[in-house]
Design an enzyme around this catalytic site. Structure first.
Site, PDB file in Angstrom:
ATOM      1  N   SER A 128       0.962  -1.166  -0.002  1.00  0.00           N
ATOM      2  CA  SER A 128       0.066   0.231   0.108  1.00  0.00           C
ATOM      3  C   SER A 128       0.817   1.210   0.010  1.00  0.00           C
ATOM      4  CB  SER A 128      -0.987  -0.059   1.119  1.00  0.00           C
ATOM      5  OG  SER A 128      -1.518   1.329   1.573  1.00  0.00           O
ATOM      6  N   TYR A 141      -2.239   0.255  10.603  1.00  0.00           N
ATOM      7  CA  TYR A 141      -2.584  -0.272   9.027  1.00  0.00           C
ATOM      8  C   TYR A 141      -1.202   0.061   8.499  1.00  0.00           C
ATOM      9  CZ  TYR A 141      -3.992  -0.877   4.292  1.00  0.00           C
ATOM     10  OH  TYR A 141      -4.404  -1.253   2.965  1.00  0.00           O
TER      11      TYR A 141
END
Ligand code: NAP
Length: 274
Positions: A128, A141
């Site tokens: 990501s 995250y």
């Protein structure tokens, strides 16, 4: 004979879009799912469902046995978004992010490596932009996706002698169910702000909700990420990383990585409204 690829977390979002694209391109696709309804939906599209929770060693062992010999690709895509102001995140929720996003990806790759080696195949890890820049309110995250960057860097060099290539795909915001899921989960796990901090944390929580909704509405189509996975699998000389994001987000990410820390912090602090 069609090349065989396993995709974890193929029941929705990026995993589903990737499974569909690869099936259309002639791959024999195995889609990891956790729900019967998802298994049935995949089967109807000619994708072979495999029940696979990446945190369960037993599931991984059964999946490997079911696949038998030779596998060209593993796309370690399963993931969860655990977010929120760090002081309000219980360690159990943080642990879950690491269990699924990092250890789950590691355990998946490890389980299927003997099969990938036979085929001189490819590992695709779903990273990501959060693995490149840790934004506030995305701490758990981002930590998990930074860890995935490290995993990819180590694995890429270690597996090179076997002809197994390792590629990291790094999407920016993508319009998938992950955002709504993460908002719902956060409502349940986030702890109440300690007395006296409600003003600051209340503002943060509002902002986090707005950011998540915006990503859900304005994010890229998951098909864009699926195309990057296809390139990672098919390019004769795949890149180590494929960044898939709106051009503005790419610029922002590169800028935040280059800025001296005090400037970066001031910029992000302004964004948080502090
Ligand atoms: N959407 C974005 O903006 C974005 C951006 C960058 C990276 N990513 C990454 O892309 C990947 C896919 O996310 P998405 O956006 O497509 O979200 P999604 O639609 O929520 O997909 C996540 C998938 O992972 C599965 N999953 C969750 N925990 C699992 C576990 N323990 N074992 C096996 N499967 C599990 C989910 O299955 P269930 O339905 O059974 O829970 C679901 O199919 C994730 O790694 C995410 O971090 C997403």
């Amino acid at each position: 004979m069609a090349k065989r690829v396993l995709i974890t977390g193929a029941g929705s979002g990026i995993g589903l879009a990737t499974a569909r694209l690869l099936a259309r391109r002639g791959y024999r696709v195995y889609g990891g799912v956790r729900k019967e309804a998802d298994a049935q939906a995949l089967a109807q599209e000619g994708i072979t469902p495999i029940f696979l929770d990446v945190t369960q060693e037993g599931d991984l062992k059964r999946a490997r046995e079911a696949l038998g010999e030779g596998l060209y690709g593993v796309v370690a895509n399963a993931g969860v978004a655990v977010a929120g102001p760090l002081e309000l995140v219980p360690p159990a929720a943080f642990r879950q992010a690491l269990e699924v996003n990092v250890l789950g990806a590691f355990a998946t790759v490890k389980a299927f490596l003997p099969l990938l080696r036979q085929a001189r195949g490819r590992v695709v890890l779903m990273g990501s932009v959060s693995g490149l820049v840790a934004l506030p309110l995305m701490g758990p995250y981002a930590a998990s996706k930074f860890a995935l960057e490290a995993l990819a860097d180590a694995l890429r060099v270690e597996l090179a002698p076997f002809g197994v290539r390792v590629v990291l795909v790094e999407p920016g915001s993508v319009a998938t169910p992950i955002w709504e899921r993460s908002l719902r989960a956060a409502e349940a796990y986030l702890e109440p702000p300690p007395p006296g901090t409600e003003g600051v944390y209340g503002r943060y929580l509002d902002l986090a909700r707005r950011m998540a909704r915006r990503s859900a509405q304005r994010g890229l189509f998951p098909e864009r990420v699926a195309e990057a996975v296809l390139r990672a699998l098919e390019s004769p000389n795949p890149k180590a990383r494929y960044l898939v994001a709106h051009p503005a987000r790419v610029r922002e990410t590169l800028l935040l990585r280059l800025l001296p820390t005090p400037w970066r912090d001031r910029l992000l602090g302004r964004f948080l409204g502090v």
